[in-house]
Scaffold this motif. Structure first.
Motif, PDB file in Angstrom:
ATOM      1  N   CYS A 102       0.848  -1.195   0.000  1.00 18.35           N
ATOM      2  CA  CYS A 102       0.000   0.000   0.000  1.00 18.35           C
ATOM      3  C   CYS A 102       0.878   1.237   0.000  1.00 18.35           C
ATOM      4  O   CYS A 102       1.764   1.370   0.835  1.00 18.35           O
ATOM      5  CB  CYS A 102      -0.916   0.031   1.217  1.00 18.35           C
ATOM      6  N   LEU A 105      -1.535   7.415   1.818  1.00 19.45           N
ATOM      7  CA  LEU A 105      -1.005   8.329   2.831  1.00 19.45           C
ATOM      8  C   LEU A 105      -0.618   7.720   4.188  1.00 19.45           C
ATOM      9  O   LEU A 105       0.512   7.896   4.635  1.00 19.45           O
ATOM     10  CB  LEU A 105      -1.984   9.493   3.022  1.00 19.45           C
ATOM     11  N   CYS A 107       0.021   4.735   5.142  1.00 21.11           N
ATOM     12  CA  CYS A 107       1.163   3.829   5.026  1.00 21.11           C
ATOM     13  C   CYS A 107       2.426   4.605   4.667  1.00 21.11           C
ATOM     14  O   CYS A 107       3.500   4.344   5.200  1.00 21.11           O
ATOM     15  CB  CYS A 107       0.880   2.748   3.988  1.00 21.11           C
ATOM     16  N   SER A 146      -6.442  -0.809   5.840  1.00 22.81           N
ATOM     17  CA  SER A 146      -5.725  -1.365   6.974  1.00 22.81           C
ATOM     18  C   SER A 146      -4.786  -0.310   7.553  1.00 22.81           C
ATOM     19  O   SER A 146      -3.722  -0.622   8.057  1.00 22.81           O
ATOM     20  CB  SER A 146      -4.936  -2.593   6.501  1.00 22.81           C
TER      21      SER A 146
HETATM   22  S1  FES Z   1      -3.222   3.892   3.652  1.00 27.13           S
HETATM   23 FE1  FES Z   1      -2.318   1.919   3.549  1.00 27.13          FE
HETATM   24  S2  FES Z   1      -3.929   0.647   4.195  1.00 27.13           S
HETATM   25 FE2  FES Z   1      -4.875   2.588   4.155  1.00 27.13          FE
END
Ligand code: FES
Ligand SMILES: Cc1cc2nc3c(=O)[nH]c(=O)nc-3n(C[C@H](O)[C@H](O)[C@H](O)COP(=O)(O)O)c2cc1C
Ligand code: SF4
Lengths: 176, 441
Positions: A102, A105, A107, A146
């Motif tokens: 991912c 933002l 992450c 997540s």
């Molecule tokens: S920003 Fe990565 S899981 Fe939502």
């Protein structure tokens, strides 16, 4: 759509007369999806069926498309049209394990760049590429739902959360 | 990750920490399906009336009053009616539905059944984002259990109400969370939004009356029926009834899913105490996106010492919105030009391509952001970004276009320094040429 997900059609056969074949069990599974929708609305089963084709054949190819078109009484174009909209479908072979990091933002600010760098270095590939042994394909994807356990990746459909470089090593090393 | 209620008894989160909470056995032991039983002894109008009284507003992002939406369905229409649960959950920063689906799937089923009964629907679909495959597996088991126990199928609990619920999967497209695009997708087409009106309540799935509700909206329904609309509303405020889930991510010590009563005060306390404060104590709070990536970003001055109330009215007053409740906290290490670029890339990727302002506009926005990030930004680029946003906002076919514009407009207005820094890198003087005043909605 996505530049980093393997959805491009370079060198792919888009039309063929060949129709894919599936085992009776898989056909049963496909039929079980049809039961969910009104009989005259079989097209609703298109996405679930494409997932099955992708699982069985490794990717969505022209013979697979032909099968689905026949199965649902659609034209081949109908099926291509829907299939190419969705970023989880891919149209060329990918590695045995599809790593999807991912990049959105939450992450990003919680360490995604470090994770991505680490995986790229470890596997010797860049996002969008597959390792020469065909084991791993790496993609960058948008928010996986997540964010509270960022940074996050999915391998296939499995979630791996709160990633650190050490954790990534353990996960990747444990995959056969 | 934290999962807990603050300032109220856990309602939505009631079963989150109970072992095997996803099973019918535990659901029944903890009061499950009693609301359905009660509902089946009420009239359809009585149920809709209770939901109206509760002041429940849709938790998917738009915040539309649920009872009013339900009352739009022409129940006397000879066409079949449908209830659709929106489990597409793809708004960056949002992950609450995932835990409801994982640990309380029967609450979703019960909410859908009560809605179906009230609307005269006999079929329900749960549309999951494709990445949530493990949740589909959990839901399939729950549906099977419910079917075996006669909560689902023909003549539910001995009444003359019959209803079936099915799972359906998306395949990676944020736009399919938008209700009309979701219906296109559920019919097997590309996920393009449709013209409204007609609204889905009148012409939705297969051209039939359809209500699309978010997971959290539907899990609130059994609570409302159980305790009564007025009692549920009084947990929150007059206009924002009940409790709400907030998905907290980013730079706090305890990210997670928090249930707060509507009207909770205040946002500063929520961040600094309830969520454990800043992840790195030596780093100051810089920004919060309180309601998922599509709402206005707030700067610390709008939060610290301002007593911001966590509900629909309070957040609008404070200059943002509840949205989906995706609460993203950023400390001073984050560059807001970069964070805004990141979200703009998201919208470009997710633009469905149907209409020109959004398809072309998001592409140009990303091109300009790329130029800025490569150190080739020009002083007039802030204004250029705003001009493009202006050409997207209100001029696109669906709200995704607006959602792409709002983060940029608010970021340039509220964090001008973070843009100046990039745009004036190679220019003398510190005067920003762009007009960075943006009208707040
Ligand atoms: S920003 Fe990565 S899981 Fe939502
Ligand atoms: C671009 C876009 C994405 C959306 N994504 C979601 C989503 O993932 N989940 C959701 O419940 N609602 C989403 N919505 C809101 C839905 O259109 C719709 O308002 C909602 O499902 C209605 O349910 P509610 O009234 O219970 O909130 C989205 C809207 C837009 C414009
Ligand atoms: S605004 Fe964007 S997402 Fe919505 S219809 Fe237009 S192109 Fe598609």
């Amino acid at each position: 759509m996505a530049t980093t997900v393997p959805t491009d059609f370079t060198n792919q056969v888009l039309y063929t007369d060949e129709v894919a074949e599936f085992s009776p069990e898989v056909i049963e599974e496909m039929k079980s999806h049809l039961k969910k929708y009104p009989p005259e609305r079989k097209r609703s089963a298109l996405i679930p069926l494409l997932f099955i084709v992708q699982r069985e054949r490794g990717y969505i190819d022209a013979p697979g498309i032909n099968f689905v078109a026949k199965f649902l009484d659609l034209t081949v174009t109908d099926v291509w049209e829907t299939a190419t909209f969705y970023s989880m479908f891919h149209f060329r072979p990918i590695g045995k394990y599809h790593i999807q990091i991912c990049k959105t933002l939450s992450c990003k600010i919680m360490g995604e760049p470090e994770i991505t760098n680490h995986i790229c270095k470890k596997l010797g590939i860049k996002p969008g590429e597959t390792t020469p042994d065909g084991k791993f394909t790496l993609s960058m994807v948008e928010c996986l739902g997540s964010c509270g356990t960022a940074p996050v990746m999915q391998i296939g459909f499995d979630y791996y959360e709160n990633l650190t470089p050490e954790k990534v090593d353990q996960i990747l090393d444990s995959l056969e | 990750m934290e999962i807990r209620a603050i300032g109220c008894e856990p309602l939505q989160l009631k079963r989150m920490h109970i072992k095997d909470s996803h099973t019918l056995k535990v659901y029944l032991e903890t009061g499950g399906y009693q609301a359905l039983n009660k509902a089946l002894n009420m009239t359809q109008d009585q149920i809709i009336e209770e939901v109206k009284k509760s002041a429940l507003r849709g938790r998917g992002g738009a915040g539309f009053p649920t009872g009013i939406k339900w009352s739009f369905v022409p129940r006397s229409s000879p066409k079949p009616k449908y209830i659709v649960c929106n489990a597409d959950e793809s708004e960056p920063g949002t992950f609450k539905d995932r835990y409801l689906l994982e640990r309380d799937p029967h609450a979703v089923i019960e909410g859908m059944l009560i809605a179906a009964y009230a609307l005269g629907a006999q079929t329900g679909y749960i549309y999951f984002r494709g990445e949530y495959k493990y949740l589909i597996d959990i839901m399939e088991k729950a549906l099977e259990e419910a079917r075996a126990a006669k909560f689902l199928g023909k003549n539910i609990l001995g009444s003359d109400f019959s209803c079936e619920i099915y799972t359906h999967t998306g395949a990676g497209a944020y736009i399919c969370g938008e209700e009309t695009a979701l219906l296109s997708s559920l019919e097997g087409y590309r996920g393009h939004p449709r013209m409204k009106p007609p609204f889905p309540a009148v012409e939705g799935l297969y051209g039939c009356p359809t209500v699309v509700n978010n997971v959290e909206t539907l899990t609130a329904v059994p609570q409302i029926i159980e305790m009564g609309g007025d009692a549920w509303r009084s947990l929150g405020t007059e206009k924002s009834g009940g409790t709400k889930l907030w998905s907290v991510s980013g730079h706090v010590k305890r990210p997670g899913v928090y249930e707060l009563p509507m009207g909770y005060r205040d946002m500063e306390k929520f961040i600094m105490e309830d969520c454990g404060g800043m992840l790195r104590p030596d780093k100051k709070l810089k920004a919060v996106i309180p309601g998922g990536s599509s709402v206005y970003i707030m700067n610390a001055d709008q939060i610290i010492g301002k007593g911001v109330t966590m509900d629909y009215e309070g957040l609008v007053e404070a200059g943002s919105a509840v949205g989906s409740g995706g609460f993203i906290v950023m400390d001073e290490t984050v560059d807001i030009m970069e964070s805004t670029k990141n979200l703009t890339e998201f919208y470009k990727h997710e633009s469905c391509g149907w209409c020109t302002p959004c398809r072309e506009g998001t592409d140009w926005l990303v091109k300009i952001f790329n130029r800025i990030a490569e150190g080739r930004g020009r002083p007039e680029d802030a204004q250029l970004l705003l001009d493009i946003c202006d050409n997207i906002e209100g001029k696109s076919f669906c709200p995704l276009g607006d959602a792409a514009a709002w983060p940029i407009q608010s970021a340039i207005k509220r964090f001008p320094e973070d843009f100046k820094k990039w745009l004036f890198k190679n220019v003398n003087g510190d005067k920003i040429v762009a007009n960075v005043e943006v009208e707040a909605v």
